[in-house]
Scaffold this active site. Structure first.
Site, short mmCIF file in Angstrom:
data_model
loop_
_atom_site.label_atom_id
_atom_site.label_comp_id
_atom_site.label_asym_id
_atom_site.label_seq_id
_atom_site.Cartn_x
_atom_site.Cartn_y
_atom_site.Cartn_z
N ASN A 153 -26.75 -0.87 10.86
CA ASN A 153 -25.42 -0.48 10.35
C ASN A 153 -25.46 0.59 9.25
O ASN A 153 -24.58 1.44 9.20
CB ASN A 153 -24.60 -1.71 9.93
N GLU A 251 -30.70 -10.45 2.79
CA GLU A 251 -29.33 -9.95 2.65
C GLU A 251 -28.69 -10.15 4.01
O GLU A 251 -28.99 -9.42 4.95
CB GLU A 251 -29.38 -8.48 2.21
N CYS A 285 -21.74 -5.44 5.75
CA CYS A 285 -21.91 -6.83 5.29
C CYS A 285 -20.99 -7.13 4.12
O CYS A 285 -20.49 -8.23 3.98
CB CYS A 285 -23.36 -7.06 4.91
N GLU A 460 -30.83 -7.04 -4.75
CA GLU A 460 -31.28 -5.66 -4.59
C GLU A 460 -30.45 -4.81 -5.54
O GLU A 460 -29.47 -5.26 -6.10
CB GLU A 460 -31.11 -5.23 -3.14
P1 NAP Z 1 -30.39 -8.84 13.57
O1 NAP Z 1 -30.75 -9.24 14.94
O2 NAP Z 1 -30.49 -9.83 12.49
O3 NAP Z 1 -31.26 -7.55 13.24
C1 NAP Z 1 -31.63 -7.10 11.95
C2 NAP Z 1 -33.07 -6.57 12.00
O4 NAP Z 1 -33.96 -7.64 12.30
C3 NAP Z 1 -33.31 -5.53 13.07
O5 NAP Z 1 -34.25 -4.57 12.63
C4 NAP Z 1 -33.89 -6.37 14.17
O6 NAP Z 1 -34.64 -5.64 15.10
C5 NAP Z 1 -34.77 -7.32 13.40
N1 NAP Z 1 -35.17 -8.52 14.13
C6 NAP Z 1 -34.56 -9.12 15.18
N2 NAP Z 1 -35.27 -10.22 15.57
C7 NAP Z 1 -36.35 -10.30 14.75
C8 NAP Z 1 -37.44 -11.21 14.62
N3 NAP Z 1 -37.61 -12.24 15.47
N4 NAP Z 1 -38.37 -10.99 13.66
C9 NAP Z 1 -38.24 -9.95 12.80
N5 NAP Z 1 -37.23 -9.05 12.87
C10 NAP Z 1 -36.29 -9.22 13.83
O7 NAP Z 1 -28.92 -8.29 13.55
P2 NAP Z 1 -28.17 -7.53 14.74
O8 NAP Z 1 -28.51 -8.10 16.08
O9 NAP Z 1 -28.43 -6.11 14.55
O10 NAP Z 1 -26.66 -7.88 14.42
C11 NAP Z 1 -26.12 -9.17 14.71
C12 NAP Z 1 -25.17 -9.60 13.62
O11 NAP Z 1 -25.88 -9.65 12.37
C13 NAP Z 1 -24.03 -8.66 13.34
O12 NAP Z 1 -22.98 -8.80 14.22
C14 NAP Z 1 -23.70 -9.02 11.91
O13 NAP Z 1 -22.91 -10.16 11.86
C15 NAP Z 1 -25.03 -9.30 11.31
N6 NAP Z 1 -25.60 -8.12 10.62
C16 NAP Z 1 -25.53 -8.07 9.28
C17 NAP Z 1 -26.02 -6.97 8.61
C18 NAP Z 1 -25.96 -6.85 7.14
O14 NAP Z 1 -25.92 -5.75 6.61
N7 NAP Z 1 -26.04 -7.93 6.42
C19 NAP Z 1 -26.57 -5.90 9.30
C20 NAP Z 1 -26.64 -5.98 10.68
C21 NAP Z 1 -26.16 -7.11 11.32
P3 NAP Z 1 -33.95 -4.81 16.31
O15 NAP Z 1 -32.49 -4.73 16.06
O16 NAP Z 1 -34.62 -3.52 16.21
O17 NAP Z 1 -34.27 -5.55 17.55
#
Ligand code: NAP
Ligand code: MG
Length: 480
Positions: A153, A251, A285, A460
């Site tokens: 994001n 976070e 977020c 952070e």
């Molecule tokens: P996510 O799956 O938690 O991804 C965040 C990061 O973690 C990405 O780099 C992802 O890799 C990585 N990741 C995924 N599975 C992992 C594992 N088993 N071990 C280590 N790292 C891993 O989040 P998302 O799928 O992008 O989004 C899903 C929801 O999360 C959103 O709809 C939102 O609610 C929330 N979100 C929150 C924030 C925030 O700023 N707090 C940011 C993004 C999303 P890849 O994506 O490269 O596979």
């Protein structure tokens, strides 16, 4: 392939070298839905090579004095600023962000390097006087190699938020950005090396979360892991680090609220409420996605929001609209699912922006939705889209109960001209950041940022984040 006047990086960068792998991954422009480029992903082998390279560079980097490291970091900040337009264009193509938002993210990324490159010089240790027997020094030492898992994001901004303090403290780093949007993070690594960071200090491996991310969380050479993303993945990553006896910073998003008290100035509050909802398509977020509003102001506020919403321009990121697309079809389907389920159970759409038609891309209109209870799915779940849920209240304690009746606690705004009640409310909000008569989602390099409750732990930004990337060493010298 994207045209870049310079040197777009499309593969892992380890030990200062571009690494070729056989796993290709498309770069999709969310504004059109089209594939515009291709990157090479790394897996466990590349993560291991990156950790080995970071470990090899660790001693030399840590041996520099704070002013020497600080100067290199400030040079990186200047180099990012010098290429702000190029980086912002790449960010807008990769994520769909309106140009102004990308420029603001890049400016913030540069600020992290300037800020931590400056304050590291003031990171002093202390002396404990042991009297006739001697003295002890307490010094701030680096941790070693730190890992950074970055979401899609705010790729450049969130990456720089955690790597700048870590590098300033004398650590070397391995970054795993999200495969859905990582071009700006890869180019930033190259810019940092060109600006004087020794090879191996900054290694970056784009890859799948379950493969490269998991390998990073599990790697025995990683001393600390900073994670931003979803609650379940964050907990999983922290558990992997804890199983090795290492700490993490999480976070994990939020369900921020604007608590609009009876004395609030709606003309001042509502444009801020709307613009921070539209920011990055609501995929923030720290967005304020619940409007917890005094009943006496409800109807006037809905009418004002309808007017404001009618002027919202939606379109491709590079046309710099008010509202760009969401990151992917998957995210669009997810957001629409929340809205459809709410409407099917009686929710009312009070205001809605126009959606561009016939242009492709993952566009979701911004919506203000009421008629749901504070414990409904719409009011509780992090939607990660431009949806504002309206929750009216009668007295301030009821309003506070709604604001705090969330598993999350990241960012909250309190609006009220009556200072006594605004202060009363602000002091009772369960959130890591509280704004009174204002609201900033992002920003504030010097302001500690992080969550209460399920929004995570660790802070952070600000001076505490620099200290968090150090460990103290107490050295006792005997004089007797
Ligand atoms: P996510 O799956 O938690 O991804 C965040 C990061 O973690 C990405 O780099 C992802 O890799 C990585 N990741 C995924 N599975 C992992 C594992 N088993 N071990 C280590 N790292 C891993 O989040 P998302 O799928 O992008 O989004 C899903 C929801 O999360 C959103 O709809 C939102 O609610 C929330 N979100 C929150 C924030 C925030 O700023 N707090 C940011 C993004 C999303 P890849 O994506 O490269 O596979
Ligand atoms: Mg993309």
């Amino acid at each position: 392939m994207l045209h870049s006047p310079h040197d777009l990086v499309r593969s892992p960068l380890i030990g200062g070298e571009l690494i070729t792998t056989d796993q290709r991954h498309p770069v999709v422009n969310p504004s059109t839905g089209e594939i515009v480029d291709e990157i090479l992903l790394g897996g466990a082998a590349e993560i291991d090579a990156a950790v080995v390279s970071a470990a090899a560079a660790s001693k030399g980097w840590a041996a520099l004095t704070a002013p020497e490291r600080g100067r290199i970091l400030r040079n990186i900040g200047a180099a990012i600023s010098a290429r702000a337009e190029e980086l912002a264009e790449i960010e807008s193509i990769d994520t769909g962000k309106p140009t102004k938002q990308s420029l603001s993210d890049v400016a913030l990324a540069a600020r992290y390097f300037e800020y931590y490159g400056s304050i590291v010089e003031a990171l002093e240790g202390s002396v404990v006087d042991l009297g006739e027997q001697g003295f002890a020094t307490v010094t701030n030492e680096p941790l070693g190699v730190t890992g950074h898992i970055v979401p899609w994001n705010y790729p450049i901004q969130i990456m720089c938020r955690s790597i700048a303090p870590s590098l300033a403290a004398g650590n070397t780093i391995v970054v795993k950005p999200a495969e859905d949007a990582c071009l700006s993070t890869l180019l930033t690594a190259k810019i940092a090396l060109d600006a004087g960071l020794p090879a191996g200090v900054f290694n970056i491996v784009p890859g799948l979360g379950a493969v490269a991310g998991q390998a990073l969380a599990d790697h025995p050479g990683i001393e600390h892991i900073a994670f931003t993303g979803s609650v379940p993945v964050g907990r999983h990553v922290a558990a992997a680090a804890a199983a090795r006896g290492r700490a993490s910073t999480l976070e994990l998003g939020g369900k921020g609220a604007h608590l609009v008290l009876e004395s609030a100035n709606l003309t001042k509050a509502l444009p801020v409420v709307l613009s921070t909802l539209l920011q990055n398509g609501g995929q923030t977020c720290s967005a304020g996605t619940r409007l917890v509003i005094h009943k006496s102001l409800h109807d006037e506020a809905m009418s004002m929001l309808r007017d404001l919403m009618s002027a919202v321009v939606t379109g491709p990121g590079l046309t710099d609209p008010d509202l760009g697309p969401l990151i992917s079809q998957k995210q669009l389907d997810r957001v629409e699912g929340f809205v459809e389920r709410a409407v099917a159970s009686g929710a009312v759409i009070h205001a809605e922006s126009a959606t561009p038609t016939g242009k492709g891309g993952f566009f979701s209109p911004a919506r203000v939705i009421g008629g749901v209870s504070p414990d409904s799915e719409l009011a509780q779940e992090e939607i990660f889209g431009p949806v504002l849920t309206v929750l009216p209240f009668d007295d301030v304690d009821e309003g506070l109960a709604i604001v705090n009746g969330s598993r999350y606690g990241l960012t909250t705004g309190v609006w009220g001209a009556d200072f006594q009640s605004a202060n009363y409310a602000a002091r009772r909000v369960d959130a890591g950041q509280v704004y009174v008569n204002g609201f900033v989602a992002g920003g504030g390099v010097q302001l500690p940022f992080g969550g209460y409750k399920d929004s995570g732990y660790g802070r952070e930004k600000g001076a505490p984040a620099l200290k968090a990337y150090t460990q103290s060493r107490t050295t006792v010298t005997s004089l007797s």
